[in-house]
Design an enzyme around this catalytic site. Structure first.
Site, short mmCIF file in Angstrom:
data_model
loop_
_atom_site.label_atom_id
_atom_site.label_comp_id
_atom_site.label_asym_id
_atom_site.label_seq_id
_atom_site.Cartn_x
_atom_site.Cartn_y
_atom_site.Cartn_z
CD GLU A 219 102.14 12.77 59.57
OE1 GLU A 219 101.19 11.94 59.57
OE2 GLU A 219 102.25 13.66 60.43
CG ASP B 252 86.57 27.26 54.41
OD1 ASP B 252 86.18 27.58 53.28
OD2 ASP B 252 86.05 27.69 55.46
C1 GLC Z 1 85.09 29.97 52.60
C2 GLC Z 1 84.17 29.18 51.72
C3 GLC Z 1 82.81 29.79 51.80
C4 GLC Z 1 82.34 29.69 53.24
C5 GLC Z 1 83.33 30.36 54.17
C6 GLC Z 1 83.07 30.01 55.59
O1 GLC Z 1 85.27 31.27 52.14
O2 GLC Z 1 84.66 29.14 50.42
O3 GLC Z 1 81.90 29.17 50.94
O4 GLC Z 1 81.09 30.28 53.37
O5 GLC Z 1 84.63 29.95 53.91
O6 GLC Z 1 83.38 28.66 55.82
#
Ligand code: GLC
Length: 532
Positions: free
Chosen positions: A257, A203
């Site tokens: 790993e 993310d």
């Molecule tokens: C990313 C995710 C989104 C989330 C954001 C904060 O962009 O795809 O859904 O709200 O990160 O974690």
């Protein structure tokens, strides 16, 4: 370049599931892991190689799971660790890998780490987050803005300091310059890799590091009143910092790993900056997500240019990838219309590189329009009126025409996007002319013909609404001809070329022989097998 033995994440198809919205098994209106497990036959039949699950870890759900309170436990709304392990095992038995969503940039404010960090200025975990004294005038430390509206600094009265949150105040950012933070997240990765997951989608990977000197971000010269206030500044001191590459390398080393795992990065960056995340020695992310098709205007010339630019920018030995939609962006059928969504599917599944398919796009689920009362996404509530709300692409999967489209026997957490019985798996499964059937033919063809998955890519000159390119591998050649417009258009083949239509957006044309000039109908796409 095709490696001698292509990796599963090069030849395969990734399918994104938003767990809240796929299949509810216990009637609470929220999808769950048992529900996903019940639908594995469907996914196998569709031909997916890996499922990427949006977060299903313990969370207060302020950002629907992207606010993690325990990285190594399943939120009870989604099930138990046993449910997860059963899903993993059943998926494996079908040759399907599970890719998890790693959210390393921030935790929930309910995470034990943050609770500890905020307990006092001398807490051993204080430096795990980004704290700052008030400015001399008592205000916020600098002008940094949250992606989810308003300033990015929240005041913690108990310790008289601000903490930084790129997203909600309930999502404090971790301090990635602190080696203990990095080690803790790498251990989280090992925990799941040890259980056998196929890898991670990371993310907001480009957000992890922030300027140490905490300089103000400059004004965005391109900003105007019609744009979201979250875009008023250029985030040069809060995202994509030069030293990011060393972090990505470390993450990749953890993934390496274990055998045959994949590291995917969420990166909303211009192409030239995006491709740096492959790593200078290809020691970064295997697949820095390429969102060019999500962000580009849907015009043939525009797409032709971006595909060529991207192909040229991917480093030698790096592997491309393509995405049409995800849980943050309006659905493809909503953006381009259902006719063009078929053409888009053909594009996604015939370009060179790994495709990621967003759940429901294979049946042409529409972008839902929700009332203010139905909105759940904090972004819609915090920054209303700019179309940033993400609920419309997160509505429940439409399985059949029973109650709530077969998603739940309870009250679905978001409404069903449409009650049109034709936009269901059940209706489309038996209809060769359906969107689902088109996806299956394309996926199956891709699997049987490496020219379409791994083969070389050659863009061809075309005009107006037509997009033309060739794929080839080991003596097999395919020509892909897409009409991105609403009117008929002719395409001329070289006089000597003979072809057969392998896949058509309208299946009646499949098998037709082609020589010389052929006509593409409005919104029509063809995959032609060149026979000599
Ligand atoms: C990313 C995710 C989104 C989330 C954001 C904060 O962009 O795809 O859904 O709200 O990160 O974690």
């Amino acid at each position: 370049m095709i490696e001698d033995v292509p990796r599963w994440w090069q030849s395969g198809l990734i399918y994104q599931i938003y767990p809240r919205s796929f299949q509810d098994s216990d009637g609470n209106g929220i999808g769950d892991l048992v529900g996903i497990r019940q639908r594995l036959d469907y996914l196998q039949d569709l031909g997916v190689d890996a499922i990427w699950l949006s977060p299903m870890f313990v969370s207060p759900m302020k950002d629907f799971g992207y606010d993690v309170a325990d990285y190594c436990a399943i939120d009870p709304r989604f099930g138990t660790m046993e449910d997860f392990e059963a899903l993993l095992a059943d998926a494996k038995a079908r040759g399907i890998r599970i890719i998890l969503d790693l959210v390393p940039n921030h935790t929930s404010d309910q995470h034990a780490w943050f609770q500890e960090a905020r307990s006092s200025r001398t807490s051993p975990k204080r430096d795990w987050y980004l704290w700052s004294d008030p400015a001399p005038n008592g205000g916020r430390p600098n002008n940094w803005l949250s992606e989810f509206g308003g300033p990015a600094w929240a005041f913690d009265a108990a310790t008289d300091q601000y903490y930084y949150h790129a997203f909600l105040p309930e999502q404090p950012d971790l301090n990635w310059r602190n080696p203990d933070v990095r080690a803790a997240i790498y251990d989280v990765m090992r925990f799941w890799l040890g259980k056998g997951v196929g890898g991670f989608r990371v993310d907001v990977l480009w957000h992890l590091l922030k300027d140490d000197a905490r300089r103000d971000n400059p004004a965005n010269p391109g900003w105007h009143e019609g744009m979201s206030p979250t875009q008023r500044l250029l985030p040069i001191y809060t995202t994509d910092l030069p030293d990011m590459q060393s972090i990505v390398r470390e993450m990749r080393a953890v993934v390496d790993e274990f055998d045959e795992r994949v590291l995917i990065g969420e990166l909303y960056l211009p192409i030239e900056r995006l491709v740096r995340y492959y790593g200078a020695e290809l020691d970064g992310a295997h697949l820095p997500f390429n969102f060019a098709l999500i962000e580009a205007p849907w015009h043939a010339r525009e797409l032709d240019r971006l595909i060529r630019d991207y192909e040229a920018a991917v480093p030698h030995g790096g592997w491309p990838n393509w995405v049409l939609g995800n849980h943050d962006k309006p659905r493809i059928a909503g953006r381009v219309g259902i006719g063009q969504a078929r053409v888009a599917a053909m594009l996604l599944l015939t370009l060179r590189g790994t495709p990621t398919l967003y759940y429901g796009d294979e049946i042409g689920m529409p972008q839902a329009t929700l009332s203010v009362a139905e909105a759940r996404d904090p972004v819609e509530r915090n920054v209303p009126g700019f179309g940033l709300g993400r609920d419309g692409c997160r509505t429940p999967m439409q399985w059949d025409s029973s109650l709530n489209a077969g998603f739940t026997t309870g009250t679905p957490w978001l409404p069903i996007a449409t009650d049109d019985p034709a936009v269901t798996v059940a209706a489309q499964a038996g209809d060769p002319g359906s969107m689902l059937a088109l996806h299956k033919r394309l996926i199956d063809h891709r699997r049987r013909h490496p020219a379409l998955s791994l083969g070389g890519f050659h863009p061809l000159a075309a005009d107006g609404d037509i997009l033309l390119y060739q794929r080839e591998h080991g003596g097999e050649r395919f020509l892909v001809a897409l009409n991105l417009g609403p009117t008929e258009a002719d395409v001329a083949l070289e006089a000597s070329v003979r072809a057969r239509i392998a896949i058509a957006t309208e299946p009646q044309r499949e098998g037709e022989s082609i020589a010389g000039t052929f006509t593409l109908g409005p919104d029509e796409g063809l995959v032609l097998e060149l026979v000599d």
